[in-house]
Design a protein around this motif. Structure first.
Motif, short mmCIF file in Angstrom:
data_model
loop_
_atom_site.label_atom_id
_atom_site.label_comp_id
_atom_site.label_asym_id
_atom_site.label_seq_id
_atom_site.Cartn_x
_atom_site.Cartn_y
_atom_site.Cartn_z
N GLY A 22 -10.48 38.43 26.13
CA GLY A 22 -11.41 37.25 26.63
C GLY A 22 -12.25 36.60 25.37
N ILE A 24 -11.10 36.17 22.47
CA ILE A 24 -10.29 35.56 21.51
C ILE A 24 -9.89 34.09 22.42
N VAL A 25 -9.70 34.21 23.65
CA VAL A 25 -9.08 32.98 24.38
C VAL A 25 -10.05 32.12 24.88
N ARG A 26 -10.89 32.47 25.47
CA ARG A 26 -11.83 31.74 26.08
C ARG A 26 -12.92 31.02 25.13
N ARG A 27 -13.34 29.73 25.68
CA ARG A 27 -14.10 28.98 24.53
C ARG A 27 -15.56 28.79 25.10
N ASN A 28 -15.71 29.47 26.41
CA ASN A 28 -17.37 29.36 26.91
C ASN A 28 -18.18 30.51 26.11
N LEU A 30 -20.86 31.99 27.07
CA LEU A 30 -21.27 33.00 28.25
C LEU A 30 -20.16 33.70 28.59
N ILE A 31 -19.02 33.33 28.75
CA ILE A 31 -17.70 34.31 28.96
C ILE A 31 -17.41 35.30 27.90
N ALA A 91 -22.44 24.53 25.33
CA ALA A 91 -22.23 25.96 25.12
C ALA A 91 -20.56 26.46 25.19
N ASP A 92 -20.02 25.45 24.47
CA ASP A 92 -18.63 25.68 24.04
C ASP A 92 -18.28 25.66 22.59
N ASP A 95 -17.40 22.95 20.04
CA ASP A 95 -18.46 22.06 19.70
C ASP A 95 -19.53 22.65 18.77
#
Lengths: 101, 183
Positions: A22, A24-28, A30-31, A91-92, A95
């Motif tokens: 999670g 490594i892969v996710r961009r958000n 919060l996640i 929150a990305d 960016d």
């Protein structure tokens, strides 16, 4: 049949791997933070299992401290995310690649 | 009985953790937060199976209660619906799965070389240390954990006080960070 120590450690390792995936892969943001929590909990499961199968309560005491520190860490981290969102309106992590505010 | 419960809780933990980290159906952070609650509750089920009753209660109180409320509050505050529509980078997805899978396989094989093959645990357990300790003996009840935490000779009184100072510092830091107009 009673579950063995290596089964518990396998679950803990799989949980840690999922949390790392999670991150490594996710961009958000919060996640990513939730996945960090998953990794912390994987360590907790390993510590409690070790404490049980070695007959020593110190592991559980350590988990108690880890839960406390994790709660403090979550509150500070979420405050940082909110402060960052106020400045940048995102929150990305794609960016948020520059160090300049 | 215990094996069945272990299978249920472990499967539920891993499944909902996967839904938190890489949900194929929804990119919404609220969905991830809800699955994180399920993960925490199944982990506390694992703690009950391990005899750590106090930690199971604390896990539900702190994680499923306090931490998740905080997460949901921040998600609602930031209103992240726009970010939910972005697509995942396919290259980073495959590379992440390969890297994490390789790491997990290394861990699994090191575990098997330490504790023997997983199915043949009972034969191998005879010559490891864990066979000598009766695993049903240790129970992490509130009384036992409190005595381990606060015993005079080898307790954890100083770390306990330091954690209380840490919580105070975290509280002051959060108030400072989330003020509207930093001076």
């Amino acid at each position: 049949m009673e579950p063995t120590l290596s089964q518990y450690l396998l679950v803990s390792g799989a949980l840690f791997a999922i949390g790392l995936l999670g991150v490594i892969v996710r961009r958000n943001l919060l996640i990513i933070y939730m996945s960090l929590e998953l990794m912390l909990n994987a360590a907790n499961v390993a510590l409690v299992a070790m404490s049980r199968f070695n007959g020593n309560l110190d592991g559980q005491v350590m988990v108690f401290f880890i839960i406390t520190v994790a709660a403090a860490e979550v509150s500070v981290g979420l405050a940082l995310i909110v402060a960052l969102y106020r400045k940048r309106q995102t929150a990305d992590v794609e960016d948020l690649a520059t160090m300049k505010l | 009985m215990e094996g069945t419960l272990f299978n249920i809780f472990a499967g539920l933990t891993l499944l909902s953790a996967l839904m938190v980290a890489a949900n194929p159906f929804s990119r919404n952070p609220v969905t991830s937060a809800m699955f994180l609650v399920t993960t925490m509750i199944s982990i506390s089920g694992l703690f009950v199976l391990l005899g750590a009753y106090f930690l199971a209660a604390v896990q539900i109180l702190v994680y499923a209660g306090a931490v998740m409320v905080l997460f949901l509050f921040v998600i609602m505050l930031l209103d992240l619906r726009e970010a939910a529509r972005r697509k995942l980078n396919l290259i980073s997805l495959t590379m992440g799965i390969i890297a994490v899978g390789a790491l997990f396989l290394v861990y699994k094989s090191s575990l098997e070389s330490t504790y023997g093959e997983v199915p043949q645990q009972h034969e191998v357990a005879a010559n490891t240390a864990q066979a000598e300790v009766n695993p049903t003996k240790l129970v992490g009840s509130t009384r036992a954990l409190g005595q381990a935490l606060f015993s005079k000779d080898n307790g954890f009184i100083l770390p306990f006080e330091m954690v209380s100072i840490l919580l105070l510092v975290a509280m002051v830091g959060v108030i400072l960070l989330s003020r509207k107009e930093p001076r």
